[in-house]
Design a protein around this motif. Structure first.
Motif, PDB file in Angstrom:
ATOM      1  N   MET A  24      -0.468   1.533  -1.521  1.00 45.22           N
ATOM      2  CA  MET A  24      -1.141   2.151  -0.497  1.00 45.22           C
ATOM      3  C   MET A  24      -0.279   2.460   0.271  1.00 45.22           C
ATOM      4  O   MET A  24      -1.493   4.210   0.929  1.00 45.22           O
ATOM      5  CB  MET A  24      -2.465   1.429  -0.054  1.00 45.22           C
ATOM      6  CG  MET A  24      -3.278   0.274  -0.775  1.00 45.22           C
ATOM      7  SD  MET A  24      -4.661   1.021  -1.013  1.00 45.22           S
ATOM      8  CE  MET A  24      -4.589   1.158  -3.010  1.00 45.22           C
ATOM      9  N   ARG A 118     -14.929   4.590   6.938  1.00 44.81           N
ATOM     10  CA  ARG A 118     -13.302   5.290   8.534  1.00 44.81           C
ATOM     11  C   ARG A 118     -12.735   6.765   7.320  1.00 44.81           C
ATOM     12  O   ARG A 118     -12.593   6.926   6.900  1.00 44.81           O
ATOM     13  CB  ARG A 118     -12.198   4.340   8.358  1.00 44.81           C
ATOM     14  CG  ARG A 118     -11.518   4.441   6.989  1.00 44.81           C
ATOM     15  CD  ARG A 118     -10.679   2.626   7.571  1.00 44.81           C
ATOM     16  NE  ARG A 118     -10.241   2.203   6.135  1.00 44.81           N
ATOM     17  CZ  ARG A 118      -9.483   1.548   6.041  1.00 44.81           C
ATOM     18  NH1 ARG A 118      -8.799   0.722   7.498  1.00 44.81           N
ATOM     19  NH2 ARG A 118      -8.634   1.169   4.854  1.00 44.81           N
ATOM     20  N   GLN A 267      -4.465   5.838   8.546  1.00 42.95           N
ATOM     21  CA  GLN A 267      -4.825   4.924   8.914  1.00 42.95           C
ATOM     22  C   GLN A 267      -4.486   4.553  10.648  1.00 42.95           C
ATOM     23  O   GLN A 267      -5.195   3.856  11.669  1.00 42.95           O
ATOM     24  CB  GLN A 267      -4.786   3.169   8.198  1.00 42.95           C
ATOM     25  CG  GLN A 267      -5.485   2.747   7.187  1.00 42.95           C
ATOM     26  CD  GLN A 267      -4.972   1.960   6.422  1.00 42.95           C
ATOM     27  OE1 GLN A 267      -5.457   1.135   7.278  1.00 42.95           O
ATOM     28  NE2 GLN A 267      -4.785   1.875   5.472  1.00 42.95           N
ATOM     29  N   TYR A 411     -12.241  -7.085   2.135  1.00 44.94           N
ATOM     30  CA  TYR A 411     -12.332  -6.370   1.354  1.00 44.94           C
ATOM     31  C   TYR A 411     -11.305  -5.750   0.856  1.00 44.94           C
ATOM     32  O   TYR A 411      -9.361  -6.333   1.163  1.00 44.94           O
ATOM     33  CB  TYR A 411     -12.461  -4.999   2.444  1.00 44.94           C
ATOM     34  CG  TYR A 411     -11.459  -3.123   2.335  1.00 44.94           C
ATOM     35  CD1 TYR A 411     -11.712  -2.975   0.893  1.00 44.94           C
ATOM     36  CD2 TYR A 411     -11.690  -2.625   3.162  1.00 44.94           C
ATOM     37  CE1 TYR A 411     -12.218  -1.918   0.460  1.00 44.94           C
ATOM     38  CE2 TYR A 411     -10.809  -1.137   2.401  1.00 44.94           C
ATOM     39  CZ  TYR A 411     -11.095  -0.686   1.711  1.00 44.94           C
ATOM     40  OH  TYR A 411     -11.145   0.384   0.948  1.00 44.94           O
ATOM     41  N   TYR A 413      -8.245  -4.879  -3.446  1.00 47.30           N
ATOM     42  CA  TYR A 413      -7.463  -3.963  -3.867  1.00 47.30           C
ATOM     43  C   TYR A 413      -6.715  -4.558  -4.945  1.00 47.30           C
ATOM     44  O   TYR A 413      -6.882  -5.513  -4.953  1.00 47.30           O
ATOM     45  CB  TYR A 413      -6.778  -3.152  -3.453  1.00 47.30           C
ATOM     46  CG  TYR A 413      -7.126  -2.386  -2.205  1.00 47.30           C
ATOM     47  CD1 TYR A 413      -7.907  -2.005  -1.454  1.00 47.30           C
ATOM     48  CD2 TYR A 413      -5.915  -2.523  -0.494  1.00 47.30           C
ATOM     49  CE1 TYR A 413      -7.944  -1.393  -0.353  1.00 47.30           C
ATOM     50  CE2 TYR A 413      -6.525  -2.109   0.183  1.00 47.30           C
ATOM     51  CZ  TYR A 413      -7.546  -1.545   0.806  1.00 47.30           C
ATOM     52  OH  TYR A 413      -7.365  -0.784   1.694  1.00 47.30           O
ATOM     53  N   TRP A 465     -11.316   4.608  -6.552  1.00 44.11           N
ATOM     54  CA  TRP A 465     -10.584   5.751  -6.292  1.00 44.11           C
ATOM     55  C   TRP A 465      -9.280   6.079  -7.720  1.00 44.11           C
ATOM     56  O   TRP A 465      -8.662   5.307  -8.523  1.00 44.11           O
ATOM     57  CB  TRP A 465     -10.249   5.660  -5.421  1.00 44.11           C
ATOM     58  CG  TRP A 465      -9.290   4.912  -4.980  1.00 44.11           C
ATOM     59  CD1 TRP A 465      -7.970   4.542  -5.013  1.00 44.11           C
ATOM     60  CD2 TRP A 465      -9.669   3.660  -3.262  1.00 44.11           C
ATOM     61  NE1 TRP A 465      -7.419   3.824  -4.573  1.00 44.11           N
ATOM     62  CE2 TRP A 465      -8.712   3.276  -3.656  1.00 44.11           C
ATOM     63  CE3 TRP A 465     -10.535   3.265  -3.523  1.00 44.11           C
ATOM     64  CZ2 TRP A 465      -8.072   1.586  -2.616  1.00 44.11           C
ATOM     65  CZ3 TRP A 465     -10.940   2.394  -2.686  1.00 44.11           C
ATOM     66  CH2 TRP A 465      -9.674   1.463  -1.949  1.00 44.11           C
ATOM     67  N   ALA A 499      -8.630   9.031  -3.293  1.00 43.86           N
ATOM     68  CA  ALA A 499      -9.435   7.391  -1.993  1.00 43.86           C
ATOM     69  C   ALA A 499     -10.054   7.774  -0.528  1.00 43.86           C
ATOM     70  O   ALA A 499     -10.610   6.994  -0.052  1.00 43.86           O
ATOM     71  CB  ALA A 499      -8.625   6.664  -2.195  1.00 43.86           C
ATOM     72  N   TRP A 500     -10.277   8.935  -0.318  1.00 46.48           N
ATOM     73  CA  TRP A 500     -11.054   9.755   0.426  1.00 46.48           C
ATOM     74  C   TRP A 500     -11.700  10.257   0.827  1.00 46.48           C
ATOM     75  O   TRP A 500     -11.745  12.090  -0.556  1.00 46.48           O
ATOM     76  CB  TRP A 500     -10.056  10.279   1.306  1.00 46.48           C
ATOM     77  CG  TRP A 500      -8.959   9.279   2.392  1.00 46.48           C
ATOM     78  CD1 TRP A 500      -7.067   9.598   1.399  1.00 46.48           C
ATOM     79  CD2 TRP A 500      -8.572   8.315   3.374  1.00 46.48           C
ATOM     80  NE1 TRP A 500      -6.738   7.757   1.906  1.00 46.48           N
ATOM     81  CE2 TRP A 500      -7.685   7.817   3.478  1.00 46.48           C
ATOM     82  CE3 TRP A 500      -9.675   7.705   4.100  1.00 46.48           C
ATOM     83  CZ2 TRP A 500      -7.612   6.542   4.337  1.00 46.48           C
ATOM     84  CZ3 TRP A 500      -9.651   6.883   5.049  1.00 46.48           C
ATOM     85  CH2 TRP A 500      -8.341   6.561   4.757  1.00 46.48           C
TER      86      TRP A 500
HETATM   87  N1  PHE Z   1     -10.298   5.100   1.917  1.00 42.12           N
HETATM   88  C1  PHE Z   1     -10.152   3.908   1.889  1.00 42.12           C
HETATM   89  C2  PHE Z   1     -10.163   2.738   2.867  1.00 42.12           C
HETATM   90  O1  PHE Z   1     -10.127   3.579   4.064  1.00 42.12           O
HETATM   91  C3  PHE Z   1      -8.981   2.570  -0.023  1.00 42.12           C
HETATM   92  C4  PHE Z   1      -7.795   3.562   1.148  1.00 42.12           C
HETATM   93  C5  PHE Z   1      -7.513   2.265   1.595  1.00 42.12           C
HETATM   94  C6  PHE Z   1      -7.245   4.766   0.715  1.00 42.12           C
HETATM   95  C7  PHE Z   1      -6.185   1.669   1.760  1.00 42.12           C
HETATM   96  C8  PHE Z   1      -5.728   4.710   1.590  1.00 42.12           C
HETATM   97  C9  PHE Z   1      -4.863   3.275   1.973  1.00 42.12           C
HETATM   98  O2  PHE Z   1     -10.662   1.768   3.013  1.00 42.12           O
END
Ligand code: PHE
Length: 528
Positions: A24, A118, A267, A411, A413, A465, A499-500
């Motif tokens: 990630m 987010r 993030q 949540y 993965y 994703w 993933a976005w």
């Molecule tokens: N974009 C997704 C999220 O906000 C998936 C993701 C998770 C992408 C963690 C990158 C890191 O959760």
């Protein structure tokens, strides 16, 4: 599983190799998205475009092409738009593959974002569309020093005891800077630094770790108090820091507790969200696009033709099969689904469709009759993290002080998501309540209802994703970047922002530009 075994194998392999937190974090190495509004010259002159999928990529292409006078038809297999932008509310229904139907029984006004929740502050394309469509944005508390870390198992006095994130962050900064300060002090590090420079570094380390006058970490008020300061005779009492060894023994140095949100580019604060649910962004597009979306239209076959494309789809209500011809087709269908659809794509595209793995991911929304995380624990938004399968507890960052609340009780993965997804719905609920109950003992008493989803089992998504290894990026990804005849590919899997939402938008814009440029040059005839 009904989809191709090649895909199934790839998904498994991805889980073994690259779906944990470290993978990630690797997603963080991507360039910043540019801010822009598409301003294309000329007109599409009513050229017919078939867009497959009314997720974010499909909606954005339809919106942009509509502005230029193209005649777009969106085929959407579900009865709702948005794809993996999906907000679960009272009455939401879903049946996973091999699953039973779930109906959300949350109270009116309660919800959670089952998909995108987010938005990074530097994802300009998302922010630009929100601005253009009048969709407001608010802060999403991705980091909360008051939320918990909970390491299940381990040994020593901190074993299976939740701690506040501020505690671990302060303690680890303290202990590591103490070690470094010692090393610099003793010139143990062979660095070309003058004594003055060394002093400066030590000064920095002392401030960074909140070390005392003797350059030792003895805890600090940063990590909180055992008695909080108050009025009159209450100066407060600083909490003692645990020994480094106790943090190690309890398991708090495991990757589960690495400071991912603060350090990862996507993030970092400030993250944003659409107040009221991310599907409000979807709604804003749908309002603009109007009646061009055919719902319940499941694509069965995609064909490039000499001067265009033709798509066979099945009306899910009547079962009738129809064929639609267009000058161009834009396919945004997620690859695990696309790999089950008949097509005459080039072999490069077919191979890429089959070989790029997707991540498994689950979210479980829990409604509680009381917002105990706020009332009892002073947690307002943010995420608690644990080494248990639930991985994260995501608290709502809206509706503070409300009567009830919905949090995301899991949540996860990769392999943990695969495990959870393989449980029956009642077993998932049991597991999430049991594990979450170790962090919040109030779960048992306050729980009301649950809605869970494993994206790898959600029809028409079949995965979270796309996950590209560097090799897959090199071998397969290029196939999606050029048209296959008059068929174009868009969606997060055709971007470096996988993933976005931004990945969908950026790819949508690139596709619109490419088609429009081709039309301006001389029509729809297939280029070789
Ligand atoms: N974009 C997704 C999220 O906000 C998936 C993701 C998770 C992408 C963690 C990158 C890191 O959760």
């Amino acid at each position: 599983m009904t989809y191709l075994t090649r895909r199934h194998f790839i998904r498994k392999a991805a889980q073994l190799t690259g779906s944990g937190y470290t993978a990630m974090m690797a997603l963080g190495l991507i360039p910043e998205a540019p801010a822009r509004t598409l301003n294309l010259p000329g007109s599409g002159n009513g050229k017919r475009i078939i867009i497959l999928g009314a997720g974010m990529a499909g909606l954005a292409t339809a919106y942009e092409l509509g502005k230029k006078g193209y005649d777009c038809t969106l085929l959407e297999a579900r009865n709702r738009p948005g794809g993996r932008v999906w907000t679960v509310r009272k009455g939401t229904k879903e049946t996973e593959t091999e699953g039973t139907e779930q109906t959300c029984t949350f109270d009116e006004g309660q919800f959670f974002n089952a998909g995108a929740m987010r938005i990074p502050h530097h994802h300009e394309s998302v922010i630009a569309y929100c601005r253009e469509l009048g969709v407001p944005l608010e802060s999403f508390n991705n980091t909360n020093e008051g939320a918990y870390y909970y390491s299940d198992g381990g040994t020593g006095p901190l074993a299976s005891k939740r701690i506040r994130q501020r505690e671990l962050h302060s303690d680890m900064r303290g202990y590591t800077t103490e070690l470094l300060a010692k090393a610099f002090d003793q010139s143990a590090l062979d660095l070309p630094l003058s004594p003055e420079d060394r002093e400066k570094i030590i000064g920095y380390l002392v401030a960074e770790g909140s070390l005392d006058a003797t350059r030792l970490y003895k805890g600090s008020s940063r990590r909180g108090y055992s008695v909080v300061p108050g009025a009159y005779d209450q100066p407060g009492k600083m909490a003692d820091a645990p020994a480094l060894l106790h943090l190690i023994e309890a398991g708090y140095l495991s990757p589960h507790f690495y400071n991912v949100p603060e350090y990862t580019y996507e993030q970092q604060t400030t993250m944003l969200m659409v107040p009221g649910g991310t599907d409000r962004l979807t709604d804003a597009f749908v309002k603009k696009i109007g009646k061009k979306i055919l719902y319940g239209a499941a694509v069965k076959e995609i064909k490039k033709t000499e001067n265009g494309a033709s798509v066979v789809y099945q009306d899910q209500k009547t079962g009738a099969t129809r064929e639609l011809a267009g000058d161009f087709c834009i396919c945004t269908i997620p690859l695990p689904v696309l790999s089950t659809i008949a097509n005459n794509f080039s072999s490069d595209v077919q191979r890429a469709v089959d070989m790029v793995p997707y991540n498994d991911t689950c979210k479980v929304g829990l409604q509680f009759r009381r917002r105990f995380w706020e009332e009892d624990d002073s947690i307002y938004g943010g995420i608690s993290r644990t080494n248990m399968d639930i991985t994260q507890v995501v608290y709502p960052c809206s509706g503070y002080l409300g009567k009830k609340g919905v949090l995301i009780g899991c949540y996860n993965y990769g392999s943990t998501a695969e495990r959870l997804g393989n449980l029956s719905l009642p077993d998932r609920q049991k597991m999430v309540l049991e594990q979450g109950g170790k962090i919040h003992p109030q779960y048992g008493k306050e729980f009301e209802s649950c809605f869970s989803l494993a994206w790898q089992k959600i029809p028409y998504s079949m995965g979270g994703w796309a996950v590209y290894s560097p090799e897959a990026r090199q071998r397969y990804y290029p196939a999606f970047l050029k048209p296959d005849g008059n068929i174009y590919f868009a969606g997060e899997h055709t971007s470096y922002l996988t993933a976005w939402i931004a990945g969908s938008f950026e790819s949508a814009r690139r596709t619109v530009e490419a088609i429009h440029e081709r039309v301006q040059r001389g029509g729809a005839s297939a280029s070789k």
